[in-house]
Enzyme design. Structure first.
Site, PDB file in Angstrom:
ATOM      1  N   TYR A 142       0.984  -1.211   0.003  1.00 21.36           N
ATOM      2  CA  TYR A 142       0.044   0.015  -0.023  1.00 21.36           C
ATOM      3  C   TYR A 142       0.842   1.170   0.093  1.00 21.36           C
ATOM      4  O   TYR A 142       1.974   1.303   0.662  1.00 21.36           O
ATOM      5  CB  TYR A 142      -0.845  -0.220   1.296  1.00 21.36           C
ATOM      6  CG  TYR A 142      -1.696   1.240   1.446  1.00 21.36           C
ATOM      7  CD1 TYR A 142      -2.794   1.561   0.571  1.00 21.36           C
ATOM      8  CD2 TYR A 142      -1.645   2.236   2.290  1.00 21.36           C
ATOM      9  CE1 TYR A 142      -3.430   2.437   0.579  1.00 21.36           C
ATOM     10  CE2 TYR A 142      -2.343   3.448   2.700  1.00 21.36           C
ATOM     11  CZ  TYR A 142      -3.482   3.503   1.628  1.00 21.36           C
ATOM     12  OH  TYR A 142      -4.215   4.572   1.946  1.00 21.36           O
ATOM     13  N   ASP A 238       9.195   2.758  -0.068  1.00 19.68           N
ATOM     14  CA  ASP A 238       8.130   3.450   0.899  1.00 19.68           C
ATOM     15  C   ASP A 238       8.268   3.019   2.266  1.00 19.68           C
ATOM     16  O   ASP A 238       7.597   1.788   2.699  1.00 19.68           O
ATOM     17  CB  ASP A 238       6.753   3.127   0.115  1.00 19.68           C
ATOM     18  CG  ASP A 238       5.610   3.863   0.976  1.00 19.68           C
ATOM     19  OD1 ASP A 238       5.855   4.530   2.030  1.00 19.68           O
ATOM     20  OD2 ASP A 238       4.371   3.787   0.558  1.00 19.68           O
ATOM     21  N   LYS A 266       3.959   8.977   8.969  1.00 21.56           N
ATOM     22  CA  LYS A 266       3.558   8.243  10.247  1.00 21.56           C
ATOM     23  C   LYS A 266       4.593   8.695  11.630  1.00 21.56           C
ATOM     24  O   LYS A 266       4.402   9.906  12.001  1.00 21.56           O
ATOM     25  CB  LYS A 266       3.509   6.919  10.492  1.00 21.56           C
ATOM     26  CG  LYS A 266       2.510   6.377   9.299  1.00 21.56           C
ATOM     27  CD  LYS A 266       1.996   5.024   9.175  1.00 21.56           C
ATOM     28  CE  LYS A 266       0.758   4.882   8.282  1.00 21.56           C
ATOM     29  NZ  LYS A 266       0.970   4.313   7.212  1.00 21.56           N
TER      30      LYS A 266
HETATM   31  C1  LIG Z   1       0.256   4.664   5.696  1.00 22.34           C
HETATM   32  C2  LIG Z   1       1.068   4.624   4.642  1.00 22.34           C
HETATM   33  C3  LIG Z   1       1.019   5.454   3.453  1.00 22.34           C
HETATM   34  C4  LIG Z   1       0.112   6.578   3.497  1.00 22.34           C
HETATM   35  O1  LIG Z   1       0.384   7.550   4.379  1.00 22.34           O
HETATM   36  P1  LIG Z   1      -1.018   8.459   4.785  1.00 22.34           P
HETATM   37  O2  LIG Z   1      -0.217   9.438   5.866  1.00 22.34           O
HETATM   38  O3  LIG Z   1      -1.893   7.729   5.395  1.00 22.34           O
HETATM   39  O4  LIG Z   1      -1.315   9.160   3.436  1.00 22.34           O
HETATM   40  C5  LIG Z   1       1.834   5.139   2.356  1.00 22.34           C
HETATM   41  N1  LIG Z   1       2.577   4.095   2.365  1.00 22.34           N
HETATM   42  C6  LIG Z   1       2.794   3.219   3.553  1.00 22.34           C
HETATM   43  C7  LIG Z   1       3.771   2.228   3.218  1.00 22.34           C
HETATM   44  C8  LIG Z   1       1.949   3.536   4.462  1.00 22.34           C
HETATM   45  O5  LIG Z   1       2.108   2.614   5.534  1.00 22.34           O
END
Ligand SMILES: *Cc1c(COP(=O)(O)O)cnc(C)c1O
Length: 428
Positions: A142, A238, A266
């Protein structure tokens, strides 16, 4: 105050599905979402006044738990200075220096307001740097709600041209993305060979943790890095979820791999809306105002998020929080596994440092979507509600992982273990 059910009814009248992010609606576990009034340390308190040990931790950002006193002091102090400048200030500089001086592959960093924004911007840089349009992603990773990544493996002959996975994403946008399965080097090579010349980047969660916890083999990630390098394709890690959780330097540091670009979010904002993309200096220098890649943000570098993030990271470094969390995670997971076995429960915990994921017992490691037991979601539903009734709040979906933080003391974890095992026994 009204109870959760009443508040949810009201919310549904004014907000799609009553929520501002879909998983909060409890669709995958059923029942009415719990409305929370406050959080402190490892605990959440609902509007009914019921207390919960929280393993969701806002889906990852709270490495020190809710309202860590040291971070709270910094936040209160900052509120007394300014809420936002829209101008230059020293706070984002301090966080940028802290990160770039510790993570060698982040030579420069740009702050944004969410993980989604970070990924979206990193892709734009990758396209600009390579002059190519396509991006390869992995099924089961994701990357936020970036249009071009809201895709799934298509059903075309080659099976790798993506199809849109959300209404409102055009077929044309989806077609810029190529999807490959995780943990399958042969499939990756075949797909990569077909598209290498048009690929700007390969993007992956080096620790996929948004569809269960799909731990990748190091060799697989090394292979991606090698193929990308040889083909002039940028490798984007990511690390929005794994960054500053899997040690200070994230999964890249743990594995000794250097991505060209990396995205964070995060934990880096200490609980406030912050994201970042960083990496090679030459790539970041393509970004405005230095270069031709436009990217901006009214609230970017927000002082509260910058200082809360830096306070969080400094405390983690000073107190050796990452090492402590690694042992706590190991201890908690192995004690759960022992209890599951002792009770004859068909469950198992996957664990990497402070991330855990409860799933049905399997003979082999779960590394890609196809390895996840089909009945997984159904089994989790009952455990979720049994645990919530007994005062433990897990993320409300079997495909979300659990997070430990520094606020989860051994006593709290032992209590939680008992509750989760009780819930699982009664869910049989
Ligand atoms: C949470 C997450 C996102 C998205 O971040 P948001 O602050 O919710 O837009 C993208 N990539 C990864 C791996 C994530 O865990």
């Amino acid at each position: 105050m009204m109870n959760s059910a009443e508040l949810f009814e009201r919310s549904k009248a004014v907000t799609p599905g009553g929520v501002h992010s879909p998983v909060r609606a409890f669709k995958s576990v059923g029942g009415t979402p719990i409305f929370f009034e406050k959080g402190q340390g490892a605990e959440l308190v609902s509007v009914e006044g019921k207390r919960y040990i929280d393993f969701c931790q806002s889906f990852g950002p709270l490495l020190l738990g809710h309202r860590d006193p040291e971070v709270e002091d910094v936040v209160r102090e900052t509120i007394g200075l300014a809420w936002t400048f829209g101008a230059c200030e020293p706070y984002s500089l301090e966080l940028a220096e802290w990160i770039t001086s510790r993570i060698p592959w982040v030579e420069k960093v740009r702050f944004v307001n969410s993980g989604t924004e970070a990924v979206m911007s990193a892709l734009r840089v990758a396209r600009a740097a390579t002059g190519r349009n396509k991006v390869l992603k992995f099924d089961g990773c994701y990357h936020g709600h970036v249009d071009s990544l809201l895709v799934k493996a298509g059903s075309g002959l080659a099976g790798d041209e993506a199809a849109s996975d959300s209404a409102g994403v055009s077929a044309q946008t989806a077609s810029e993305t190529i999807v490959a399965p995780l943990d399958d080097q042969t499939a990756f090579d075949a797909i990569f060979d077909r598209h290498a010349e048009s690929l700007a980047a390969v993007i992956i969660e080096p620790l996929p943790a948004n569809y269960g916890l799909l731990v990748q083999r190091k060799e697989f990630l090394e292979h991606l890095a090698k193929r990308c390098k040889a083909a002039g394709v940028l490798l984007i890690f990511d690390e929005v979820i794994s960054g500053f959780r899997i040690g200070l330097t994230g999964m890249a540091g743990l594995l000794g791999l250097r991505p060209d670009l990396v995205t964070y979010g995060k934990i880096m904002g200490g609980g406030f809306p912050v994201g970042a993309y960083g990496g090679r200096r030459d790539l970041l220098d393509l970004v405005a105002p230095n270069g031709p890649v436009y990217q901006a943000g009214t609230l970017s570098g927000n002082p509260i998020g910058m200082r809360a993030g830096l306070a969080t990271l400094k405390k983690c470094e000073r107190d050796g929080i990452w090492d402590k969390l690694e042992s706590a995670g190991k201890e908690f997971s192995s004690s759960l596994n022992k209890s599951f076995a002792a009770e004859g429960l068909n469950l198992q915990v996957e664990n990497v440092q402070s991330i855990f994921w409860i799933h049905q017992k399997t003979d082999r490691a779960i590394r890609s979507l196809k390895d996840i037991p089909a009945e997984h979601g159904v089994g989790f539903k009952k455990i979720f509600h049994g645990a919530a009734d007994r005062g433990v709040y897990l993320a409300p979906s079997g495909y979300e992982v659990g997070f430990l933080g520094a606020a989860h003391t051994p006593e709290i974890l032992e209590r939680a273990r008992g509750v989760i095992v009780e819930a699982a026994k009664n869910a049989k």
